[in-house]
Design an enzyme around this catalytic site. Structure first.
Site, mmCIF file in Angstrom:
data_model
loop_
_atom_site.group_PDB
_atom_site.id
_atom_site.type_symbol
_atom_site.label_atom_id
_atom_site.label_comp_id
_atom_site.label_asym_id
_atom_site.label_seq_id
_atom_site.Cartn_x
_atom_site.Cartn_y
_atom_site.Cartn_z
ATOM 1 C CG ASP A 49 -2.242 0.671 1.003
ATOM 2 O OD1 ASP A 49 -2.327 1.494 0.076
ATOM 3 O OD2 ASP A 49 -3.183 0.410 1.768
ATOM 4 C CG ASP A 96 -9.423 2.378 -0.345
ATOM 5 O OD1 ASP A 96 -8.942 1.260 -0.618
ATOM 6 O OD2 ASP A 96 -8.875 3.183 0.427
#
Ligand code: GLA
Length: 732
Positions: A478, A548
């Site tokens: 990430d 997301d």
């Protein structure tokens, strides 16, 4: 594949699928001649007459055969000699000038495709797979040289380009700009398609007509960004998903990029892509060279689906590397939306057990397993197990999960540091920061200075300590903020303009080392969802968490846009719980399943909280996905109805021969008095019959009359997935 016509000084790259021609004009200017449909032999009769136009000065020494650079279609234009369009390069000299007059010096044609040192790029599988032309341009007055590399692949409508800039004399120089490629089309009426967006709204497809103007698609964030993807297309007027001319462009780079599309007064379109010159200044010592990233250029006359087919094949075959190239991707469950930071071993194992019963293949432990990270304010940089949450340790957790027959994945955010961390206490200079300034936090965290080898090594050592003692099959990598205060504590003042690019080289180096050391691990890229969904990352992380935003309706647009360039095998997509965490929407399980199955399927929910009927639906989704995984991850995508047109969305995923397909149809909002839905399919075998929805229907009928789509018509957020397969003699 590459020919040089010495008499006319024309290079022709061609392979029966595409042609790209460039020439050396009087005076040694490297001109762009043609890019498009394959021609057998480039005669060059369509070569533009050299023009000299008002208010565009003529370069010195041209005699009577005069032409101004402002109107000459060029391959790697500079500035300062009468070309007022956006330049591709700018090299500052000690004498205060920053103009370079590059002329043809030499060329060579070689088999295969050389690697780009330190940078990700497409590759050839052997000397027969591709051929490369290198044209060396030079300015003897100021000692700058640019070697332009062009590669053509044997069986693809693809050209790649990159440049090496070299300092050929004793004077130090500074590269202020070095685009990877530039070319000047004569293309009246072209339209531009680009992928723009935002956090949780990545890669929305935007289509606009060009006028006399300069369009810049860029990022100055230190990442390719959620906002403007470094891929775009130019299409002829009237091009649809199924027909028409479309050119695709993509920069193989994950940092600051700049794509320029400039249409001048004569409807010539200059197209350029490369590292963003904003904040960039690279010192070039005598004898030193600078390698630009690669740009990929493609051509099709088969519309946007044709464009996508070329890119999807190229990315799967010649960009993605390692064990997971063409390899089946597992169905994961990730605990982020299930628990956020609030978990312990018992909670995790309960989710694992429930997921296992549903058929899920791998569990990915997300953020919060390390340091004392209980929220997003601490511990980035301390990659040691959170002892309160996981007292038995990570290795133990992984072992128990493996005993249950599931794989184990782990989340890392290696490029970041929290102020509240042991790493920060010991090495406050490890972050990007300007001395004497407080530093701007993003999500309470700072960016580590990955331009520094010692910083990378410190993180790498910690990661290896985890990976060497825990069985990890999957890493979610990430990156949750964009750069600011881009300044490195160890570089001298004059080299600070190199930091952003050095960071990217450092990132690629780190990824190279990890993927080499752990070839069995499948890496998934992520940056607050799809903030770094680009060709550079895909060379190391064969799939990327797309957004997301897990809402199925929002995902229709995100995945539709993403699929313009990126193949299904790269698009990580999860079924999440309802009400959805981003929008509170309650969409049907059918829609969520159909959308998430159009890519690399996974789950983003607490499997212990599913109702009986949801469990049954998930079991069915997984069984279907496992049966058709190859098709759903590597099949040919044909987009049929665009969510950007405001109505329904539909696409079809078929095998190469069109003998089987999965059709997805979605209608976010039900309508009064709906019409029956007939969806015309593409690419099937007209001479075969297909088994579909318990019936036998001709391929010709499905492509002519269309598929009668069994969508629940009185329901919002409806979606269906229909499988069809050609009937074989055995079925008779
Ligand atoms: C990012 C990712 C999410 C999740 C969180 C964890 O936002 O995109 O999937 O991993 O970070 O903090």
């Amino acid at each position: 594949m590459i020919e040089y016509d010495e008499t006319n000084r024309v290079f022709h790259l061609h392979n029966g699928l595409v042609s790209y021609a460039l020439g050396v004009a009087p005076g040694g200017y490297l001109t762009h001649l043609y890019f498009g449909r394959a021609v057998r032999h480039y005669h060059g009769t369509g070569r533009e007459h050299h023009m000299s136009t008002s208010f565009s000065p003529l370069p010195a020494g041209q005699g009577d055969d005069v032409f101004g650079l402002n109107d000459l279609p060029l391959e790697y234009p500079g500035s300062g000699f009468g070309d007022y369009r956006v330049p591709a390069h700018e090299v500052a000299q000690p004498d205060g000038t920053a103009v370079t007059d590059l002329r043809y010096q030499s060329h060579r044609i070689t088999a295969g495709k050389p690697a780009l040192p330190g940078l990700p790029a497409t590759y050839a599988t052997g000397d027969l797979d591709a051929e490369t032309l290198t044209v060396v341009l030079a300015d003897p007055v100021n000692g700058t040289e640019a070697a332009l590399a062009y590669t053509i692949f044997r069986d693809r409508a693809v050209i790649t380009r990159s440049v090496v800039v070299t300092n050929r004399d004793a004077r130090p120089k500074v590269i202020r700009k070095a685009a990877s490629a530039s070319l000047d089309f004569t293309a009246p009426g072209f339209e531009l398609i680009h992928l723009s967006g935002s956090y949780a709204k990545e890669r929305h497809l935007v289509r606009e007509r060009l006028t006399q103007e300069i369009r810049i698609l860029d990022s100055k964030r230190g990442a390719s960004s959620h906002y403007q993807n470094p891929t775009f297309a130019l299409v002829a007027p009237g091009t649809t998903e199924h027909t028409g001319v479309a050119y695709g462009f993509g920069l193989v780079y994950s940092g600051n990029h700049e794509c320029v599309i400039e249409q001048n007064d004569r409807q010539q379109v200059r197209v350029m892509a490369g590292i963003n010159p904003a904040g960039f200044a690279w010192n070039l010592a005598p004898g030193a060279s600078f390698q630009t990233p690669e740009v990929i250029l493609t051509y099709t006359d088969q519309g946007l689906n044709g464009l996508s087919a070329t890119w999807h094949r190229l990315i799967n075959d010649r960009l993605i590397r390692g064990r997971y190239r063409h390899h089946d991707r597992p169905i994961v469950i990730n605990n982020w939306e299930a628990t956020y930071f609030d978990f312990d071993e018992a909670k995790i194992l309960a989710i694992v057990a429930a997921a296992k019963r549903l058929g899920v293949e791998a569990f990915v432990l997300d953020d919060g397993w390390f340091g004392h990270r209980d929220d997003d304010r601490s511990s980035l940089g301390d990659w040691v197990t959170h002892a309160q949450k996981l007292p038995a340790g990570l290795a133990h957790l992984s072992q128990v999960i493996h005993q249950q027959g599931m794989k184990f994945g782990l989340w890392f955010e290696p490029e970041m540091i929290s102020e509240d961390s042991e790493l920060f206490a010991a090495h406050p200079d490890y972050r990007l920061a300007i001395p004497g300034r407080a530093g701007s936090a993003g999500r309470h965290q700072f960016t580590l200075d990955f331009s520094r080898e010692d910083v990378r090594q410190a993180v790498l050592d910690q990661m290896c300590a985890v990976l060497d003692h825990t069985q990890v099959d999957f890493i979610k990598w990430d990156m949750n903020r964009n750069m600011s205060e881009v300044f490195s504590a160890t570089l001298p003042a004059h080299a600070q303009g190199e930091v952003a690019h050095r960071y990217m080289l450092g990132l690629y180096d780190m990824l190279e080392r990890l993927t080499t050391r752990y070839p069995e691990i499948l890496f998934e890229g992520c940056s607050g969802g799809g903030g770094r969904f680009d060709l550079g990352m895909l060379a190391y992380t064969p799939q990327i968490w797309t957004s997301d935003d897990t809402d199925a309706v929002a995902r229709l647009k995100i995945q539709y846009g993403t699929s313009l360039f990126y193949p299904l095998s790269t698009i990580s997509a999860h079924v999440s719980a309802v009400p959805n965490h981003q929008f509170q929407r309650v969409t049907s399980m059918a829609l969520r399943g159909a959308v998430a199955s159009s890519g690399v399927l996974g789950y983003e929910l607490d499997a212990t909280k599913l109702t009986e009927s949801e469990q049954a639906a998930v079991r069915e989704q997984i069984a279907f996905y496992q049966t058709h995984r190859r098709l759903l991850q590597y099949g040919r995508l044909t987009r049929l109805l665009s969510p950007f047109d405001g109505g329904d969305t539909a696409w079809q995923i078929s095998d190469d021969r069109g003998l089987e397909a999965v059709v997805v149809y979605a209608r976010p909002l039900a309508e009064e008095a709906p019409a029956v839905i007939r969806l015309r399919l593409f690419g099937l075998d007209a001479n075969r019959d297909y088994a579909v929805l318990g019936q036998r229907v001709g391929g010709d009928e499905l492509m002519g009359e269309g598929l009668l789509v069994p969508l629940p018509l009185s329901q919002d957020y409806a979606g269906v997935q229909v499988y069809l397969k050609a009937v074989t003699d055995d079925d008779e």
